[in-house]
Design a protein around this motif. Structure first.
Motif, PDB file in Angstrom:
ATOM      1  N   ARG A 124     -13.649  96.612   0.300  1.00 48.32           N
ATOM      2  CA  ARG A 124     -12.224  96.501   0.628  1.00 48.32           C
ATOM      3  C   ARG A 124     -11.579  95.399  -0.209  1.00 48.32           C
ATOM      4  N   ASN A 139      -6.201  92.936   1.545  1.00 43.23           N
ATOM      5  CA  ASN A 139      -5.899  93.864   2.637  1.00 43.23           C
ATOM      6  C   ASN A 139      -6.398  93.267   3.954  1.00 43.23           C
ATOM      7  N   PRO A 140      -5.482  92.720   4.758  1.00 48.46           N
ATOM      8  CA  PRO A 140      -5.900  91.970   5.958  1.00 48.46           C
ATOM      9  C   PRO A 140      -6.491  92.849   7.060  1.00 48.46           C
ATOM     10  N   LEU A 141      -7.214  92.198   7.987  1.00 50.61           N
ATOM     11  CA  LEU A 141      -7.892  92.919   9.076  1.00 50.61           C
ATOM     12  C   LEU A 141      -7.149  92.735  10.394  1.00 50.61           C
ATOM     13  N   ILE A 142      -7.388  93.663  11.303  1.00 47.91           N
ATOM     14  CA  ILE A 142      -6.822  93.554  12.652  1.00 47.91           C
ATOM     15  C   ILE A 142      -7.828  92.830  13.540  1.00 47.91           C
ATOM     16  N   VAL A 158       1.957  92.528  14.741  1.00 44.80           N
ATOM     17  CA  VAL A 158       1.913  91.509  13.688  1.00 44.80           C
ATOM     18  C   VAL A 158       2.782  90.345  14.153  1.00 44.80           C
ATOM     19  N   LEU A 196      -1.964  85.658   4.483  1.00 45.36           N
ATOM     20  CA  LEU A 196      -0.604  85.813   5.010  1.00 45.36           C
ATOM     21  C   LEU A 196      -0.374  84.786   6.110  1.00 45.36           C
ATOM     22  N   THR A 222       0.938  85.662   8.802  1.00 45.03           N
ATOM     23  CA  THR A 222       1.003  86.483  10.011  1.00 45.03           C
ATOM     24  C   THR A 222      -0.390  87.007  10.338  1.00 45.03           C
ATOM     25  N   ALA A 225      -2.515  90.247  12.595  1.00 44.11           N
ATOM     26  CA  ALA A 225      -2.406  91.521  13.307  1.00 44.11           C
ATOM     27  C   ALA A 225      -3.425  91.504  14.444  1.00 44.11           C
ATOM     28  N   PRO A 276     -11.756  96.334  10.662  1.00 43.71           N
ATOM     29  CA  PRO A 276     -11.042  97.465  10.069  1.00 43.71           C
ATOM     30  C   PRO A 276     -11.763  98.747  10.452  1.00 43.71           C
ATOM     31  N   SER A 277     -11.249  99.878   9.990  1.00 39.08           N
ATOM     32  CA  SER A 277     -11.936 101.144  10.264  1.00 39.08           C
ATOM     33  C   SER A 277     -13.286 101.157   9.548  1.00 39.08           C
ATOM     34  N   LEU A 330       4.845  99.460  10.519  1.00 37.04           N
ATOM     35  CA  LEU A 330       4.216  99.475   9.192  1.00 37.04           C
ATOM     36  C   LEU A 330       3.292 100.672   9.047  1.00 37.04           C
ATOM     37  N   ARG A 331       2.719 101.094  10.175  1.00 46.34           N
ATOM     38  CA  ARG A 331       1.821 102.252  10.148  1.00 46.34           C
ATOM     39  C   ARG A 331       2.008 103.023  11.459  1.00 46.34           C
ATOM     40  N   SER A 385       2.701  94.867   4.469  1.00 45.33           N
ATOM     41  CA  SER A 385       1.344  95.131   4.936  1.00 45.33           C
ATOM     42  C   SER A 385       0.544  95.598   3.734  1.00 45.33           C
ATOM     43  N   GLY A 443      -2.336  96.437   2.835  1.00 43.07           N
ATOM     44  CA  GLY A 443      -3.292  97.543   2.838  1.00 43.07           C
ATOM     45  C   GLY A 443      -2.653  98.887   2.579  1.00 43.07           C
TER      46      GLY A 443
HETATM   47  P1  AMP Z   1      -7.579  99.199   9.020  1.00 40.89           P
HETATM   48  O1  AMP Z   1      -8.002  98.402  10.183  1.00 40.89           O
HETATM   49  O2  AMP Z   1      -8.555  99.310   7.901  1.00 40.89           O
HETATM   50  O3  AMP Z   1      -7.150 100.556   9.468  1.00 40.89           O
HETATM   51  O4  AMP Z   1      -6.329  98.474   8.390  1.00 40.89           O
HETATM   52  C1  AMP Z   1      -5.573  97.516   9.080  1.00 40.89           C
HETATM   53  C2  AMP Z   1      -4.112  97.708   8.778  1.00 40.89           C
HETATM   54  O5  AMP Z   1      -3.373  96.626   9.363  1.00 40.89           O
HETATM   55  C3  AMP Z   1      -3.828  97.678   7.278  1.00 40.89           C
HETATM   56  O6  AMP Z   1      -2.831  98.631   6.972  1.00 40.89           O
HETATM   57  C4  AMP Z   1      -3.328  96.259   7.075  1.00 40.89           C
HETATM   58  O7  AMP Z   1      -2.521  96.134   5.933  1.00 40.89           O
HETATM   59  C5  AMP Z   1      -2.583  96.000   8.379  1.00 40.89           C
HETATM   60  N1  AMP Z   1      -2.497  94.551   8.659  1.00 40.89           N
HETATM   61  C6  AMP Z   1      -3.480  93.720   9.043  1.00 40.89           C
HETATM   62  N2  AMP Z   1      -3.021  92.447   9.142  1.00 40.89           N
HETATM   63  C7  AMP Z   1      -1.718  92.472   8.808  1.00 40.89           C
HETATM   64  C8  AMP Z   1      -0.690  91.465   8.707  1.00 40.89           C
HETATM   65  N3  AMP Z   1      -0.924  90.190   8.969  1.00 40.89           N
HETATM   66  N4  AMP Z   1       0.536  91.869   8.329  1.00 40.89           N
HETATM   67  C9  AMP Z   1       0.793  93.159   8.075  1.00 40.89           C
HETATM   68  N5  AMP Z   1      -0.130  94.142   8.139  1.00 40.89           N
HETATM   69  C10 AMP Z   1      -1.378  93.815   8.503  1.00 40.89           C
END
Ligand code: AMP
Ligand code: MG
Length: 339
Positions: A59, A63-66, A101, A116, A118, A120, A143-144, A193-194, A223, A225
């Protein structure tokens, strides 16, 4: 559409979750089911552990994580400020497929948020995910559970296909099938954003107007990613909004398609056109009988059919409710588009 996962955990499940929690606590990575898709998790406060997720997935670092939590109040561990609209959405939709976020708490390592300001965060509605986080006693960034750019895993066998024996997999069922809705609450009006399991309509009922990030804004997206290639199976994917156009396409392109393995995924029912397509010798499957069904089947279809077929043709759905999330994933998976 919403459900509350209060079902009991069996002794066999508990055993797997305990093992998973030990791995998380000792700085490892674990694949676990959530209600949306399978996650690939590590201790969100352990920079080295989080690094392993990026390495395993391939990755990009930007690309940030949740971050996943098991109790609503743990949002304060990762966010520095909870605006009023966040409070309302947390009350209404957590546990559930809604990622917020928010302004980042400095205690969260920068690698998690890709530098960032911010963060998530969400609380999943899945007994196994919640128990894993609880027993790990730390928030889990996940992430996924797929190789970067590939369709997300929704079954343990998908995770196994992607990572082999490199990660411990907790077995369980995914109920929704597409990733969480991500909403940025650091801007006004908030921006989706998604799109995902919680629809724009459901959110607007609670906090008023929200915007949806337009496909054309993706390059400058906040975002990061979102700009990357996503959900790409090994096949070419075509999307048609009208099944009559699928039939026309197959008739016009018949000679070009000969020798190619083609799968046509129709929504809801076979119908007259479906029968004609079948009589022409193409393979047909139903993507789902309802939008919820379609969402649940989508990634499995992309992964499994991607191994057999050169071309997968989808009948698209209306971009409303979870249909918006389905079409968002399909368009990213599709190499070519026809309307
Ligand atoms: P995934 O968990 O792989 O499905 O991807 C996590 C999604 O959350 C991606 O689209 C990231 O860009 C988005 N995301 C995670 N952290 C942030 C953040 N701080 N700001 C905006 N988007 C985020
Ligand atoms: Mg992903």
């Amino acid at each position: 559409m919403r459900f509350c996962d209060n079902s009991d955990i069996s002794p066999a499940e508990e055993e797997q979750i305990r093992r998973g929690a030990e791995i998380i606590r000792s700085g490892g990575v674990v694949a676990f089911p959530t209600e949306t898709v399978y996650g690939l998790g590590a201790n969100a406060f352990d920079e080295d552990a989080v690094k392993k997720i990026f390495e395993l997935k391939g990755r990009p670092q930007d690309n940030p994580l949740i971050i996943h939590i098991a109790k609503k109040e743990d949002v304060f561990l990762v966010a520095r400020e909870i605006p009023k609209n966040a409070e309302i959405l947390i009350d209404k939709f957590w546990p559930g497929p809604l990622t917020l976020v928010l302004p980042k708490n400095p205690s969260v390592p920068d690698i998690v948020t890709a530098n960032l300001d911010t963060v998530a965060v969400r609380m999943p509605n899945h007994k196994i995910a919640l128990k894993l986080i609880e027993l790990s006693a730390v928030p889990i960034s996940a992430p996924s559970a797929n190789i970067s750019g590939k369709p997300s895993a929704t079954k343990p066998e998908h995770v196994k296909k992607y990572f082999g024996d490199k990660v411990f997999i907790i077995e369980g069922e995914v109920k929704i099938g597409i990733e969480s809705t991500v909403i940025d609450l650091t801007v006004s009006p908030p921006v989706i954003l998604r799109p995902g399991g919680i629809s724009k309509e459901m959110i607007e009922k609670e906090i008023g107007r929200v915007d949806v990030l337009a496909d054309s804004d993706v390059k400058i997206a906040k975002s990061p990613g979102i700009k990357y290639k996503h959900y790409s199976p090994n096949s070419d994917v075509y999307i048609f909004m009208n099944r009559k156009d699928i039939l026309k396409f197959l008739e016009f392109e018949r000679s070009k398609l000969s020798g190619k393995k083609v799968l046509v995924a129709l929504f809801r029912y076979l119908g007259e056109e479906g029968e004609k397509i079948r009589d022409m010798g193409f393979n047909i499957t139903l993507s789902g009988r309802t939008l919820e069904d379609f969402a649940r089947n989508l990634f499995n279809l992309l992964i499994v059919a991607g191994e057999t077929y050169d071309i997968i043709i989808f009948e698209g759905v209306e971009e409303r409710g979870i249909g918006l999330g389905i079409m968002n994933r399909l368009k990213k998976a599709g190499k070519k588009m026809f309307y």
